[in-house]
Design an enzyme around this catalytic site. Structure first.
Site, short mmCIF file in Angstrom:
data_model
loop_
_atom_site.label_atom_id
_atom_site.label_comp_id
_atom_site.label_asym_id
_atom_site.label_seq_id
_atom_site.Cartn_x
_atom_site.Cartn_y
_atom_site.Cartn_z
N ARG A 298 0.82 -1.21 0.00
CA ARG A 298 0.00 0.00 0.00
C ARG A 298 0.85 1.27 0.00
NH1 ARG A 298 -4.85 -2.27 4.00
NH2 ARG A 298 -6.06 -3.17 2.28
N TYR A 429 -6.84 -1.04 -6.57
CA TYR A 429 -6.23 -2.27 -6.02
C TYR A 429 -5.49 -2.01 -4.71
CZ TYR A 429 -2.08 -1.07 -9.08
OH TYR A 429 -1.04 -0.49 -9.73
N GLU A 430 -5.13 -3.12 -4.07
CA GLU A 430 -4.56 -3.11 -2.71
C GLU A 430 -5.51 -2.48 -1.69
OE1 GLU A 430 -2.20 -4.93 -2.15
OE2 GLU A 430 -1.42 -5.20 -4.16
N GLY A 431 -6.81 -2.66 -1.91
CA GLY A 431 -7.81 -2.07 -1.03
C GLY A 431 -8.24 -0.73 -1.60
N GLN A 436 -9.53 2.28 2.42
CA GLN A 436 -8.46 2.97 3.14
C GLN A 436 -9.03 4.02 4.08
OE1 GLN A 436 -5.41 1.63 2.73
NE2 GLN A 436 -6.49 0.32 1.29
#
Length: 575
Positions: A298, A429-431, A436
């Protein structure tokens, strides 16, 4: 489109003033990480980024990754440049020296990766995932696993992937169905499918090490029943070299809006019942182990926002200087406003990401346990802000780059639209950035009774009190008061209200933190100018961009307070 030029002097200034690299170099293991050494490293990485990665960007966008007969092939030139990258040791810059790494700070690795990502974001995703795999393996692998796989990942001979998503299990990771059955010999047989797997298959390295979330037969339901497994594309032989092909295969790749040279794969495991995997960490402890990998990623995804914004800013500035409409368009105030907006957002995002990475370094290297805990809270707090605020900035900046180019920006031949298409995925992506925001508001804000945010506010107030610029000092003092009010409003919300206000709260936090870090840089620049140190042009430019951000962008962030306080029922959608 202008040729990419790595902003090494700007990066070094941020490493000096925001990351406090000189102080970092006093920590155990970081003794070599001086500013002089950083300058030499960034000069070398810039050469490969500019001459190796950047020329392949347009080719990769046009031709993309190709899939046929279960194999993924990258355009000509990618394999050679990847080998150049690996041979030079860039993959192991911050890795453990015991595994062949150089043991340098994570923040320096982030600065290097910014250059490669700005030069070619789709390509740079491959080593980025390997860096996160290294982090997970160092933290959670057993000694035998680390001895076998770490040196190959650190050297870049092998690459790593992260496999979470399934058709029914995206953000809801606990809904995954991939299974792992004990074979009785210490191995497991994996079965299932994963989608949206970045660089899950390719022809750049001789082996790919997959880190896969799966469920044991007796696992509890939901996220508490997830375990992490390692399954290589080729099973290592007795000498540790790629041997028999494992039953882990790519069965399709996606056709996407951007990052065309990054193969986004659908992966199938155990279709013939023979996908061997090894447990990483404890049974049912996979989510915690994967979050080691994801949190590292992230920060690097936030860095993608910085990188793509930098590249788009360079292209827009070059075009504005050469395009003539009633004179060069850079002479028009509105064009200059767009260019200054782009530069200020890029530099603010860079400062936030570098501050985050330096906090990660301190959380690992400080000798005092209380200091390690302090910096871990800071790193945890900044991670969702880095990821979301910086990638949102990347989208805004790349969109403005198209606007500066006018109609030419909408035409693919100029190449500037590519930056926007590539940047758009980083907020997903990656959350997703909404996740977040919820992580910041729902978890990080409340950890240790809110200690991380209070500590950050104290640090900002102490810094601001020592600045010599009264105007900057006044603006940030007022902003800090608004941040405290926003924090209080968030803590007063119920769960629904928290979710409704989370994204505005993250936007406010990012703007205030960006303003603080700009103020710190502007204050250092002023002191250097008085002392006749450094490049006057760079220092004066830093002051000008900082002033623009605090005057024109910080108020935009502070305006989020109204949305933070608004009742959540405003978000009700009528039937």
């Amino acid at each position: 489109m202008a040729d990419y030029r790595a902003p090494t002097q700007e990066q070094l200034f941020v490493l000096e003033t925001v990351a406090d690299l000189t102080e970092l170099s006093t920590l155990p293991g970081f003794e070599d990480a001086t500013l002089d050494m950083a300058g030499q490293i960034l000069a070398e990485s810039a050469r490969l980024a500019e001459q190796g990665f950047a020329p392949l960007n347009g080719i990769g966008d046009r031709e993309g990754a190709r899939f046929a007969d279960g194999k993924v092939t990258l355009p000509a030139g990618f394999a050679q440049v990847y080998q150049d990258y690996a041979t030079a040791g860039w993959n192991g810059l911050s890795a453990d020296p015991a595994a062949g790494g150089q043991g340098l700070p994570f923040v320096l690795s982030v600065a290097v990766q910014e250059q490669f990502t700005a030069a070619n974001m789709a390509f740079a995703l491959c080593p980025m995932l390997s860096l996160s795999a290294i982090e997970a393996l160092q933290a959670h692998g057993d000694d035998a696993m680390k001895a076998l796989y770490l040196p190959k990942l650190v050297s870049g001979e092998w690459t790593g992937t992260m496999l979470l998503t399934e058709p029914q299990a995206g953000s809801d990771v606990g809904a995954l169905r991939t299974s792992a059955t004990p074979a009785g010999d210490g191995t497991y047989r994996l079965k299932g499918q994963k989608i949206f797997i970045t660089w899950g298959e390719h022809d750049l390295a001789e082996n790919i090490v997959h880190f896969i979330l799966a469920r044991l037969p007796d696992a509890p339901a939901g996220s508490k029943g997830i375990s992490l497994f390692l399954a290589p594309k080729f099973l290592p032989d007795a000498d540790g070299n790629p041997g028999v092909r494992n039953d882990a295969r790519c069965i399709a790749i996606e056709h996407k809006m951007g990052i065309h040279a990054s193969p986004t794969c659908t992966m199938a495991f155990g279709e013939t019942g023979d996908c061997l995997g090894w447990l990483v960490g404890e049974p049912n402890g996979g989510l915690a182990a994967m979050f080691t990998m994801m949190n590292h990623a992230r920060v690097n995804v936030g860095n993608q926002g910085v990188a793509i914004a930098e590249r788009a800013s360079q292209d827009a500035l070059a075009y504005a200087r050469e395009r003539v409409q009633f004179g060069p368009i850079i002479g028009h105030p509105d064009v200059r406003r767009m260019l200054m907006t782009m530069r200020s957002l890029t530099q603010a995002a860079r400062a936030i990401v570098y501050a985050n990475a330096a906090a990660v370094d301190r959380a690992h290297k400080e000798s005092d346990p209380e200091r390690r805990a302090y910096w871990k809270r800071r790193a945890d707090l900044l991670t969702p802000i880095s990821k979301a605020w910086a990638t949102d900035a990347g989208i805004e900046v790349t969109s403005l780059a198209i606007q500066v180019h006018g109609g030419a920006g909408f035409i693919e031949e100029t190449g500037v639209a590519r930056h926007y298409r590539d940047a758009r995925i980083a907020a997903i992506y990656e959350g997703t950035n909404g996740i977040q925001a919820m992580d910041l508001a729902g978890r990080k804000l409340r950890l240790d009774n809110g200690a991380a945010m209070r500590e950050l506010e104290t640090t900002i107030a102490r810094d601001v009190a020592g600045w010599t610029d009264a105007e900057m000092q006044g603006a940030m003092t007022a902003a800090l008061d608004q941040l405290a009010r926003a924090r209080e409003a968030m803590l007063a919300h119920d769960q629904v209200g928290l979710g409704a206000a989370a994204t505005p709260f993250l936007a406010l936090c990012g703007g205030v933190i960006g303003g603080w870090l700009f103020g710190r840089q502007a204050d250092r620049a002023a002191r250097k100018l008085v002392a006749n140190e450094g490049d006057p042009a760079l220092l004066q430019d830093k002051q000008a961009v900082a002033s623009f951000f605090v005057t024109q962008r910080l108020p935009v962030a502070l305006a989020q307070i109204a949305a933070i306080r608004a009742p959540s029922d405003q978000l009700e959608i009528p039937d």
